[in-house]
Design an enzyme around this catalytic site. Structure first.
Site, PDB file in Angstrom:
ATOM      1  N   LYS A 148     -24.333   4.692 -24.553  1.00  0.00           N
ATOM      2  CA  LYS A 148     -25.058   3.775 -23.670  1.00  0.00           C
ATOM      3  C   LYS A 148     -24.160   3.330 -22.527  1.00  0.00           C
ATOM      4  O   LYS A 148     -22.967   3.087 -22.728  1.00  0.00           O
ATOM      5  CB  LYS A 148     -25.545   2.572 -24.476  1.00  0.00           C
ATOM      6  CG  LYS A 148     -26.461   1.623 -23.709  1.00  0.00           C
ATOM      7  CD  LYS A 148     -26.967   0.509 -24.616  1.00  0.00           C
ATOM      8  CE  LYS A 148     -27.895  -0.451 -23.902  1.00  0.00           C
ATOM      9  NZ  LYS A 148     -28.412  -1.521 -24.781  1.00  0.00           N
ATOM     10  N   SER A 203     -33.232  -2.066 -25.047  1.00  0.00           N
ATOM     11  CA  SER A 203     -32.712  -1.575 -23.795  1.00  0.00           C
ATOM     12  C   SER A 203     -31.962  -0.247 -23.929  1.00  0.00           C
ATOM     13  O   SER A 203     -31.584   0.354 -22.926  1.00  0.00           O
ATOM     14  CB  SER A 203     -31.749  -2.623 -23.218  1.00  0.00           C
ATOM     15  OG  SER A 203     -30.633  -2.842 -24.087  1.00  0.00           O
ATOM     16  N   SER A 236     -32.293  -4.106 -29.361  1.00  0.00           N
ATOM     17  CA  SER A 236     -32.178  -3.025 -28.382  1.00  0.00           C
ATOM     18  C   SER A 236     -31.733  -1.685 -28.940  1.00  0.00           C
ATOM     19  O   SER A 236     -31.752  -0.690 -28.226  1.00  0.00           O
ATOM     20  CB  SER A 236     -31.240  -3.451 -27.245  1.00  0.00           C
ATOM     21  OG  SER A 236     -31.834  -4.450 -26.466  1.00  0.00           O
TER      22      SER A 236
END
Length: 440
Positions: free
Chosen positions: A30, A105, A129
């Protein structure tokens, strides 16, 4: 790479060691997790050209274990979102249905795994997330107990809530990655994350290669005698198709020898409100560092410093600005006790409810997300709807507990996730239960 789904922001490789438990494994990271020499944007124009001088502890541990990093994945800007549509680099699409969001996210990480572009991915979970995109994309996501995984090198959104966690196609693969990244982080005598600790575990799993816990050994599917708590509060208001799919998965656990019992978590009614007050308050403080002075975007302005600072911060997207304003308001004079202090009281109430529930049950089961994946653009004009979708995931972050999302099946051809939450540092039990769901 997965250009069809816009899963990656940057596609660059960091080669891992030739030997190790993850040798030959590809990992997507990420884009709020630092990678030395490779830009780390947090999905924001503010950091569009930022290149860290060091790698996060989790990245070093993965490459030391033989994994090869294949790129940095798309994400909601600074982790603020539930759909991976607030990224400055465009939305990510869900491989299960490209007209729908992958969740957020960490949507790019889940989409990369679901599309087969990486074996494992790292996400960060502040209020769901990792688990939300895992559920929406039909893969496995683990949010570890707070402190189990070092946050050194993670660009902070809300320090007291967030944890780095793995996403993979199977429970065993996710657990194997967790074994590698877990553990305290002082390194070489220097405390890089003072909140990181040795989780200890329940003693049932074998030691890993580095002396830590081999969480993958817990993925044995043995749930005979396990007690599963089913809280009505986390089913109320959920889409009937989601509820039916999750109830079928829980029934399968019963068929494998688990016992189910109804339990109650009355405080979760206030969890979303408490979460957003705490998270936005911490975000308003953390994001103050992006001032154009030390790193990141700087506005070209001939005005005074205040004007230059204001123009620099225009690089934030609308969702980030909204959360900064909310957090600043909650912390402002005259409102701190009215909002932030009450939110912390609610957080303690959530923690106590879970503690009482775990006196009688081993894990707590619920839908990961109360809805099916949104259509692209569906929630952007209604932020409140997006916030309320986090109702089932935020309690585990408030209570700092381990949780996992595992595919429970499909509804109308779309993935549905089952969430399992366990006591602090009992990742092994949630992994064991999740592997039984997976094997049914």
């Amino acid at each position: 790479m997965a250009t069809e789904y816009n899963a990656f922001i940057t596609e660059e490789t960091i080669e891992g060691d030739e030997d190790g438990p993850l040798a030959g494994t590809t990992v997507a990271v990420k884009d709020n997790i630092s990678t030395e020499g490779i830009r780390t944007t947090c999905g924001s124009e503010m950091l569009a050209d930022y290149v860290p001088p060091y790698s996060a502890t989790v990245v070093d541990r993965l490459t030391d274990a033989g994994a090869t990093v294949v790129g940095k994945t798309n994400m909601d800007e600074f982790g603020m979102g539930t759909t991976t549509e607030t990224s400055a680099f465009g939305p990510t699409r869900n491989p299960a249905d490209p007209d729908r969001v992958p969740g957020g996210s960490s949507g790019g990480s889940a989409a990369a795994v679901a599309a087969g572009e990486a074996d494992v991915a790292l996400g960060s979970d502040t209020g769901g997330s990792v688990r939300c995109p895992a559920a929406f994309c039909g893969v496995v996501g683990i949010k570890p107990t707070y402190g189990l995984v070092s946050r050194y090198g993670l660009v902070a959104y809300a320090n007291s809530l967030e944890q780095i966690g793995p996403i993979a196609s199977t429970v065993e693969e996710a657990a194997e990655a967790l074994s590698v990244i877990a553990g305290p982080d002082p390194n070489d005598g220097t405390t890089r994350d003072p909140t990181s600790v040795d989780g200890g575990g329940d003693g049932d799993a074998d030691a890993g290669a580095d002396g830590g816990i081999d969480y993958a050994a817990a993925a044995d599917g043995d749930v005979d005698g396990l007690t599963v708590g089913v809280p009505t509060e986390l089913f109320e208001g959920a889409d009937e198709r989601v509820v039916e799919t999750v109830e079928d998965a829980i029934a399968d656990l019963e068929a494998q020898g688990a016992e189910t019992t109804e339990t109650s978590l009355p405080s979760v009614e206030h969890a979303v409100q408490a979460y957003y007050v705490i998270a936005t308050s911490e975000a308003s403080s953390n994001l103050a560092r992006f001032d154009g002075v030390r790193y990141g975007h700087r506005a070209d302005s001939d005005e005074n410093w205040n004007e230059s600072f204001a123009e620099t911060r225009e690089a934030f997207g609308s969702e980030v600005k909204r959360r900064i304003l909310l957090g600043t308001y909650a912390l402002s004079a005259g409102y701190h006790d009215e909002y932030y202090a009450k939110a912390q009281d609610a957080r303690e109430w959530v923690r106590q409810d879970f503690e009482e529930a775990f006196a009688d049950v081993d894990v707590i089961a619920s839908p990961t997300m109360p809805v099916l994946p949104f259509e692209l653009g569906e929630s952007l004009d209604d932020p409140l709807r997006m916030y309320l979708a986090d109702a089932n995931t935020t309690p585990a972050n408030l209570a700092n507990l381990p949780a996992i999302s595992v595919p429970a099946g499909e509804a109308d051809g779309l993935p549905v996730g089952l969430q399992l939450v366990g006591p602090k540092f009992d990742e092994e039990t949630v992994i064991r239960a999740a592997s039984a769901v997976e094997d049914r």
